[in-house]
Scaffold this motif. Structure first.
Motif, mmCIF file in Angstrom:
data_model
loop_
_atom_site.group_PDB
_atom_site.id
_atom_site.type_symbol
_atom_site.label_atom_id
_atom_site.label_comp_id
_atom_site.label_asym_id
_atom_site.label_seq_id
_atom_site.Cartn_x
_atom_site.Cartn_y
_atom_site.Cartn_z
ATOM 1 N N ASN A 162 0.820 -1.221 0.000
ATOM 2 C CA ASN A 162 0.000 0.000 0.000
ATOM 3 C C ASN A 162 0.852 1.269 0.000
ATOM 4 N N LYS A 163 2.174 1.126 0.146
ATOM 5 C CA LYS A 163 3.067 2.292 0.104
ATOM 6 C C LYS A 163 3.747 2.452 -1.260
ATOM 7 N N ALA A 164 3.504 1.498 -2.188
ATOM 8 C CA ALA A 164 4.276 1.476 -3.437
ATOM 9 C C ALA A 164 4.126 2.766 -4.248
ATOM 10 N N SER A 165 2.913 3.262 -4.400
ATOM 11 C CA SER A 165 2.785 4.455 -5.248
ATOM 12 C C SER A 165 3.366 5.681 -4.550
ATOM 13 N N ALA A 166 3.220 5.770 -3.226
ATOM 14 C CA ALA A 166 3.807 6.908 -2.503
ATOM 15 C C ALA A 166 5.337 6.858 -2.591
ATOM 16 N N VAL A 167 5.902 5.654 -2.497
ATOM 17 C CA VAL A 167 7.367 5.526 -2.581
ATOM 18 C C VAL A 167 7.852 5.919 -3.977
ATOM 19 N N ALA A 168 7.152 5.466 -5.007
ATOM 20 C CA ALA A 168 7.564 5.810 -6.377
ATOM 21 C C ALA A 168 7.502 7.322 -6.585
ATOM 22 N N ALA A 169 6.449 7.939 -6.075
ATOM 23 C CA ALA A 169 6.313 9.400 -6.230
ATOM 24 C C ALA A 169 7.405 10.129 -5.451
ATOM 25 N N MET A 170 7.727 9.614 -4.258
ATOM 26 C CA MET A 170 8.763 10.253 -3.442
ATOM 27 C C MET A 170 10.140 10.162 -4.108
ATOM 28 N N VAL A 171 10.448 8.987 -4.656
ATOM 29 C CA VAL A 171 11.805 8.753 -5.171
ATOM 30 C C VAL A 171 11.970 9.251 -6.603
ATOM 31 N N GLU A 172 10.913 9.099 -7.405
ATOM 32 C CA GLU A 172 11.073 9.360 -8.842
ATOM 33 C C GLU A 172 10.214 10.502 -9.373
ATOM 34 N N GLY A 173 9.208 10.907 -8.622
ATOM 35 C CA GLY A 173 8.295 11.929 -9.140
ATOM 36 C C GLY A 173 8.882 13.327 -9.023
ATOM 37 N N ALA A 174 8.244 14.274 -9.693
ATOM 38 C CA ALA A 174 8.691 15.668 -9.591
ATOM 39 C C ALA A 174 8.417 16.167 -8.177
ATOM 40 N N PRO A 175 9.384 16.846 -7.546
ATOM 41 C CA PRO A 175 9.119 17.400 -6.214
ATOM 42 C C PRO A 175 7.896 18.306 -6.256
ATOM 43 N N SER A 176 6.975 18.051 -5.340
ATOM 44 C CA SER A 176 5.709 18.780 -5.354
ATOM 45 C C SER A 176 5.096 18.748 -3.966
ATOM 46 N N GLU A 177 4.444 19.861 -3.621
ATOM 47 C CA GLU A 177 3.742 19.880 -2.332
ATOM 48 C C GLU A 177 2.596 18.885 -2.311
ATOM 49 N N ARG A 178 2.197 18.388 -3.475
ATOM 50 C CA ARG A 178 1.120 17.387 -3.486
ATOM 51 C C ARG A 178 1.593 16.048 -2.927
ATOM 52 N N VAL A 179 2.909 15.831 -2.950
ATOM 53 C CA VAL A 179 3.481 14.620 -2.335
ATOM 54 C C VAL A 179 4.523 15.100 -1.325
ATOM 55 N N PRO A 180 4.104 15.333 -0.074
ATOM 56 C CA PRO A 180 5.013 15.965 0.895
ATOM 57 C C PRO A 180 6.372 15.264 1.018
ATOM 58 N N ALA A 181 6.411 13.942 0.874
ATOM 59 C CA ALA A 181 7.681 13.226 1.047
ATOM 60 C C ALA A 181 8.714 13.595 -0.012
ATOM 61 N N ALA A 240 9.796 16.374 -0.546
ATOM 62 C CA ALA A 240 10.663 17.402 0.060
ATOM 63 C C ALA A 240 11.962 16.784 0.576
ATOM 64 N N LEU A 241 11.922 15.499 0.883
ATOM 65 C CA LEU A 241 13.124 14.849 1.437
ATOM 66 C C LEU A 241 14.247 14.777 0.409
ATOM 67 N N ARG A 242 13.899 14.938 -0.870
ATOM 68 C CA ARG A 242 14.938 14.837 -1.899
ATOM 69 C C ARG A 242 15.959 15.964 -1.784
ATOM 70 N N SER A 243 15.575 17.061 -1.112
ATOM 71 C CA SER A 243 16.514 18.185 -0.982
ATOM 72 C C SER A 243 17.420 18.011 0.240
ATOM 73 N N HIS A 244 17.186 16.949 1.019
ATOM 74 C CA HIS A 244 17.967 16.763 2.248
ATOM 75 C C HIS A 244 19.243 15.974 1.917
ATOM 76 N N PRO A 245 20.376 16.388 2.486
ATOM 77 C CA PRO A 245 21.636 15.730 2.106
ATOM 78 C C PRO A 245 21.839 14.325 2.670
ATOM 79 N N ARG A 246 21.057 13.931 3.646
ATOM 80 C CA ARG A 246 21.357 12.632 4.290
ATOM 81 C C ARG A 246 20.070 11.876 4.624
ATOM 82 N N VAL A 247 19.449 11.358 3.582
ATOM 83 C CA VAL A 247 18.213 10.580 3.750
ATOM 84 C C VAL A 247 18.445 9.179 3.221
ATOM 85 N N THR A 248 18.072 8.171 4.002
ATOM 86 C CA THR A 248 18.093 6.794 3.520
ATOM 87 C C THR A 248 16.665 6.266 3.542
ATOM 88 N N VAL A 249 16.195 5.808 2.391
ATOM 89 C CA VAL A 249 14.878 5.181 2.293
ATOM 90 C C VAL A 249 15.082 3.681 2.377
#
Ligand code: GLP
Length: 241
Positions: A201-220, A222-231
């Motif tokens: 049930n997290k698959a589409s949210a994960v795909a949007a977080m990792v591969e989608g265009a950064p957007s306030e519609r997918v809050p996660a 925002a983590l792409r701008s952080h220098p030290r995030v491990t998913v």
């Protein structure tokens, strides 16, 4: 953003190793804790290591991410109680070392501002653990939340209340409509972030977080701008990548 795909068990070991190294280097580290099912295996592993005497939280402090508004202290659905039962009580934190936003405060805006001040005066979060909502939320920052948002009152989306009804006997009407949540801007100030995503049930949210265009519609995103995030994702959560 580093991505590790493995079994839930191995991901929990990876995360627990990271905590163990951090606390060995900085015993008084400030930890950010998340409620929800995603980090449960990590908390189990940490509790086992504390019981085995290989690590200790005795000098550490912790801040939780969010809290429902209006649930009395001790309510089984309150995140304060959940984090105590799922994790805090099972390890060796000192009394008062774990704090959360006060969802019962009469002045919620002041409670939110005060929570921010407490995090800052603790020196900020060294290691934040996060889950992800099926709609891409982090903490309770629902779609539309600004990347600059701070701890505040947020209105829960219908999706989130439906997802979380399982913690309220399956009754969506029992799920509070509002919460206090650390903002995305607050979360991004953590020095390191580990996000756990478990299950299909997290698959589409994960795909949007990792591969989608950064957007306030997918809050996660925002983590792409952080220098030290491990998913840390299991195969089911990573299936749409
Ligand atoms: C909840 C919490 C989040 C959590 C998310 C996922 O609404 N506010 O902090 O990460 O939903 O929950 P779970 O891990 O149970 O899937």
């Amino acid at each position: 953003m580093q991505l590790i795909i493995d079994t839930e068990h191995n991901l929990a070991l990876w995360a627990a190793d990271r905590y163990e190294r951090l606390l060995a280097e900085v015993p008084e580290a400030v930890l950010g804790l998340a409620t929800g099912s995603s980090p449960l295996r990590v908390y189990d592993e940490l509790a086992a290591r504390v019981a085995a005497g290989t690590m200790s939280f005795a000098s550490a402090r912790a801040f939780t991410l969010d809290e429902y508004v209006g649930l009395p202290a001790g309510h089984p659905g309150s995140y304060r109680r959940v984090i105590d039962e799922d994790f805090a009580r099972r390890v060796d934190f000192a009394d008062g070392a774990v704090q959360g936003p006060d969802g019962t405060a009469s002045d919620l805006s002041e409670a939110a501002a005060e929570y921010e001040r407490r995090i800052v005066s603790a020196g900020g979060i060294d290691l934040q653990i996060l889950g992800i909502g099926t709609n891409g939320h982090i903490a309770f920052n629902e779609p539309g939340s600004s990347v600059h948002s701070r701890t505040r009152v947020e209105v829960l989306s219908e999706q989130t209340r439906t997802d979380n009804a399982r913690f309220f006997g399956g009754d969506i009407d029992a799920v509070p409509t509002r919460c206090l949540t650390q903002g995305i801007g607050t979360i991004l100030e953590a020095r390191e972030i580990i996000l756990l995503a478990i299950g299909a049930n997290k698959a589409s949210a994960v795909a949007a977080m990792v591969e989608g265009a950064p957007s306030e519609r997918v809050p996660a995103t925002a983590l792409r701008s952080h220098p030290r995030v491990t998913v840390l994702a299991d195969a089911a959560a990573a299936a749409a990548l």
